[in-house]
Write an enzyme that holds these catalytic residues in place. Structure first.
Site, short mmCIF file in Angstrom:
data_model
loop_
_atom_site.label_atom_id
_atom_site.label_comp_id
_atom_site.label_asym_id
_atom_site.label_seq_id
_atom_site.Cartn_x
_atom_site.Cartn_y
_atom_site.Cartn_z
N GLU A 373 0.81 -1.23 0.00
CA GLU A 373 0.00 0.00 0.00
C GLU A 373 0.84 1.28 0.00
O GLU A 373 0.73 2.12 0.91
CB GLU A 373 -0.97 -0.02 1.18
CG GLU A 373 -1.92 -1.22 1.13
CD GLU A 373 -2.82 -1.33 2.35
OE1 GLU A 373 -2.72 -0.47 3.25
OE2 GLU A 373 -3.62 -2.27 2.40
N GLU A 489 -6.34 -10.07 -2.25
CA GLU A 489 -7.07 -10.03 -0.96
C GLU A 489 -8.56 -9.87 -1.19
O GLU A 489 -9.23 -9.12 -0.46
CB GLU A 489 -6.55 -8.87 -0.11
CG GLU A 489 -5.06 -8.90 0.18
CD GLU A 489 -4.61 -7.75 1.07
OE1 GLU A 489 -5.46 -7.11 1.72
OE2 GLU A 489 -3.39 -7.50 1.12
#
Length: 591
Positions: A373, A489
Site C-alpha cells: 500500500e 485479498e
C-alpha cells in the site's frame, strides 16, 4: 513427580491450617481429594514451536517479547502474548489441578496463561476469549481473568507477598472457584465464572518487558476426585484431500493458476473445519497477520517466527505455495519501529528487517509482498507535482527510493522469490491507478527488481464494485510493462439478499485472471466469515460480516459455486469464460 508430591503434601497442610484458623472469603475451604495420575505437560511435549520459548535442559526459557497489536492508525498496543498452539492442551471434566515451576534470575514478571478458549487474531485485533493469567509480579501472586467480553480482564487480584526468584505455583479448578497456591501455601481463591467451561485448557507463557526472562521448570496436571482429564497433542498439519476442490480445477486449466486465501495460525490448529477447508480447497496461502512486523519482530532484534513457521509447515504438508505478506508497510509496526530516529537509522531498520525475515523463510516462501500500500489516500498527494506516493515514516526518511531499497534488499535475501507490490483501490480507473502505473514505469526505469502487482480487490460498498473488464485493462497494462498480476485479498461485503452480487464480482475477477497470461493467482482475504476481517470488530462477541465464500458455519454461498463454475468452464473450453448466471445453490461441501 517429586515436585508434584511436594506440592500436594504442602497444599494439604496449608488448607488444614486455613480451616483451623477459620479463614473465609477469598481463602480456600477444603483439601484436595484424591484424583487421577499426574500428567507431565512439559517433558516430551512440543514446546519447540512456541513463540518466545526455547526448550533447555532445565525447562522452557521464556524470553520477553512484549508483543502488541496496534490499531490501524498506530495507536494503542493491545497485548498479544503467545499461545503454544502446537503443543499439548488439556481436555477435562470435573475438578483438576495444575502445577508449575517458575524460575527467575532477576525481577522479571513471569506469567503462565491458561486459556479456556484460544484468542482469535482478526485483522490487527485480538479477540480475547475466556482464560486466566497467573503470574509472579513484584513478589506477589497475581491473577487476571478474562470472561470473553472485553479486551481487558474482568478481574485482577493479587495475593501473598515476598515470593522469591523460584516459585512453585498451583491452581485448582474447583467447580465455580479457582484455588491458588504459591510455594505450597494456599493464598486465595477467586470466582471461576465458567472460564474453563469448554472443558479445555491451552497453555501460554510470557515475560514482562523488563529483565532477562524466566524458565518454566515444570508443568504438571491431574484430575481431582471423580474428575477426568487427558492430554491432547496438537493435530497433524496434513489434510486428507479429494480431487474435486477449487485448487484441483485450477491446476488442470490450460494455463494453471493458484487458488489462494489468507490463513491464520490460531484457527488452523484449533478449528478442524477451518484446517480441513484451507488444506482441501486452496493451493496457496497468505499469512493474514503472522508475518507482519509487529508479530515477527516485536522488539528490535527479538524475533517470533513460531506462528509463521506453522503456516509454512502447513503449506508444505499440503503442497501449497506461500505468498508472504508483508515486509514493508506503514501499519502493523511495533512501537520501537515507529519511534523517532535518524533517516539513516530508519533505512537500516527497514533493510535489517527485510534481510532477517525474508532470510528466515528463504526457499520456503515463493512470493513476497515487499511493499504494501504505497499509494496515498489524500487528494493533495496527487496534485501540485506530488506523485501520489503516501507520506509515511519510510517515505519521510528515504523518499520514493524506500521502495527501490526494499525490493533490492528482498532480492538479495531470497533471489528466487517472486516480488510483488501490493495495493488496494487500483482495480478501477482514476488518479490512484494512474499514479501507480507511473510509479511502476519509474521503478522499471531504475532497474528495481519488481516482478508484479497484487490487486487487493476489497469491495466493502457499492462504490467499490469494479467491472471485470476495467480490471482486465489494468492486468494487460502490467503485461505491457513485463509485470505479473494477481488478485491478492478479494472479499465482497454484501447484505444477505445481495449474495448474487458477491458471486458475480468474485467470479468476474477470477475469470479475468484465468484468461490473462500474466495473472498468476486469485486469493481471497480469508474464506469463512467466522474469522473474516469484515466482522464487527472490537465488539464482544464479534458479529461476522458477509464477505467470503463460506459463512460462519462453513456453509458455502453462491460465490463458491460461481468460482467453481469459472474454473470448470475454463477447463472445458480452454478460455476461462465466466458463466454469466452464477449458481445460487448453497450447502456444505464434503471434504
Amino acid at each position: 513427580m517429586l515436585l508434584f508430591m511436594r506440592f500436594r503434601k504442602s497444599a494439604v497442610v496449608a488448607v488444614v491450617c486455613a480451616l483451623v484458623a477459620g479463614v473465609s472469603g477469598d481463602r480456600a475451604g477444603t483439601s484436595a481429594p484424591a484424583g487421577g495420575p499426574v500428567e507431565d505437560l512439559l517433558n516430551g511435549r512440543d514446546w519447540a514451536h512456541f513463540a518466545g520459548g526455547k526448550p533447555t535442559r532445565t525447562g522452557i526459557r521464556v524470553t520477553p517479547l512484549d508483543r502488541r497489536i496496534t490499531r490501524q492508525d498506530g495507536t494503542g498496543g493491545q497485548p498479544n502474548p503467545p499461545v503454544n498452539l502446537r503443543g499439548p492442551h488439556m481436555a477435562f471434566r470435573g475438578d483438576v489441578r495444575i502445577e508449575a515451576g517458575l524460575r527467575r534470575t532477576d525481577d522479571t514478571d513471569a506469567y503462565l496463561h491458561l486459556y479456556g478458549e484460544t484468542p482469535v487474531i482478526y485483522d490487527e485485533w485480538r479477540y480475547e476469549r475466556r482464560g486466566v493469567r497467573i503470574g509472579v509480579v513484584g513478589g506477589r501472586l497475581r491473577i487476571d481473568r478474562w470472561d470473553g467480553d472485553s479486551d481487558s480482564p474482568a478481574m485482577t487480584r493479587t495475593f501473598g507477598s515476598g515470593l522469591g526468584l523460584e516459585v512453585r505455583l498451583a491452581v485448582e479448578v474447583r467447580a465455580n472457584r479457582l484455588v491458588l497456591e504459591a510455594d505450597g501455601e494456599v493464598v486465595g481463591t477467586v470466582p471461576a465464572r465458567d472460564v474453563f467451561g469448554s472443558g479445555r485448557i491451552w497453555f501460554g507463557a510470557d515475560a514482562g518487558a523488563r529483565g532477562k526472562g524466566w524458565t518454566l521448570s515444570g508443568l504438571h496436571a491431574r484430575s481431582l476426585g471423580r474428575g477426568r482429564m487427558s492430554v491432547v497433542d496438537a493435530p497433524g498439519l496434513r489434510v486428507p484431500r479429494s480431487s474435486d476442490a477449487m485448487r484441483d480445477l485450477a491446476a488442470v486449466l490450460p494455463r494453471p493458476i493458484r487458488m489462494g486465501t489468507a490463513v491464520a495460525a490460531g484457527p488452523l490448529l484449533t478449528d478442524s473445519a477451518y484446517r480441513r477447508t484451507a488444506g482441501e480447497e486452496f493451493s496457496m496461502l497468505t499469512p493474514e497477520n503472522d508475518f507482519k512486523p509487529q508479530f515477527v519482530q516485536p522488539r528490535r532484534g527479538v524475533f517470533a517466527f513460531a506462528e509463521g513457521d506453522t503456516l509454512v509447515d502447513f503449506a508444505e504438508a499440503n503442497r501449497m505455495k506461500v505468498h508472504g505478506h508483508t515486509l514493508v508497510w506503514f501499519e502493523a509496526l511495533p512501537a520501537w519501529m515507529r519511534a523517532e530516529m535518524a533517516d539513516e537509522q530508519r533505512r537500516r531498520v527497514m533493510v535489517e528487517h527485510i534481510r532477517a525475515v525474508a532470510g528466515h523463510f528463504r526457499g520456503k516462501v515463493a512470493e513476497w509482498d515487499v511493499v504494501n500500500e504505497p499509494m496515498s489516500d489524500e487528494d493533495e498527494d496527487y496534485v501540485n507535482g506530488n506523485r501520489g506516493v503516501r507520506p509515511q515514516l519510510w517515505f519521510d526518511a528515504m523518499g520514493e527510493q524506500y521502495i527501490d531499497i526494499a525490493f533490492h534488499a528482498a532480492r538479495e535475501a531470497d533471489p528466487h522469490a517472486v516480488l510483488y507490490l501490493n495495493e488496494y483501490g487500483v482495480e478501477e480507473d482514476g488518479p490512484r491507478w494512474d499514479a501507480l502505473y507511473a510509479l511502476l514505469i519509474r521503478l522499471k526505469e531504475r532497474g528495481v527488481p519488481i516482478d508484479g502487482v497484487g490487486f487487493q480487490d476489497h469491495e466493502y460498498a457499492a462504490g467499490d464494485r469494479t467491472d471485470p473488464e476495467v480490471f482486465r485493462r489494468k492486468v494487460r497494462a502490467l503485461a505491457g510493462l513485463g509485470l505479473k498480476a494477481r488478485v491478492s485479498e478479494a472479499d465482497v461485503l454484501v447484505d444477505e439478499d445481495e449474495e448474487d452480487i458477491q458471486a458475480r464480482q468474485l467470479a468476474g475477477k477470477l475469470a479475468v485472471c484465468g484468461e490473462e497470461p500474466n495473472c498468476t493467482s486469485f486469493s481471497t482475504w480469508g474464506f469463512t466469515d467466522k474469522y473474516g476481517s469484515t466482522a464487527d470488530l472490537r465488539h464482544y462477541p464479534p458479529s461476522p460480516g458477509n464477505a467470503l465464500p463460506w459463512d460462519a458455519a462453513y456453509e458455502v454461498k453462491p460465490a463458491y459455486w460461481a468460482l467453481r463454475d469459472v474454473l470448470d468452464d475454463a477447463r472445458r473450453s480452454g478460455t476461462g469464460q465466466v458463466r454469466r448466471t452464477p449458481r445460487t445453490t448453497s450447502g456444505t461441501v464434503s471434504s
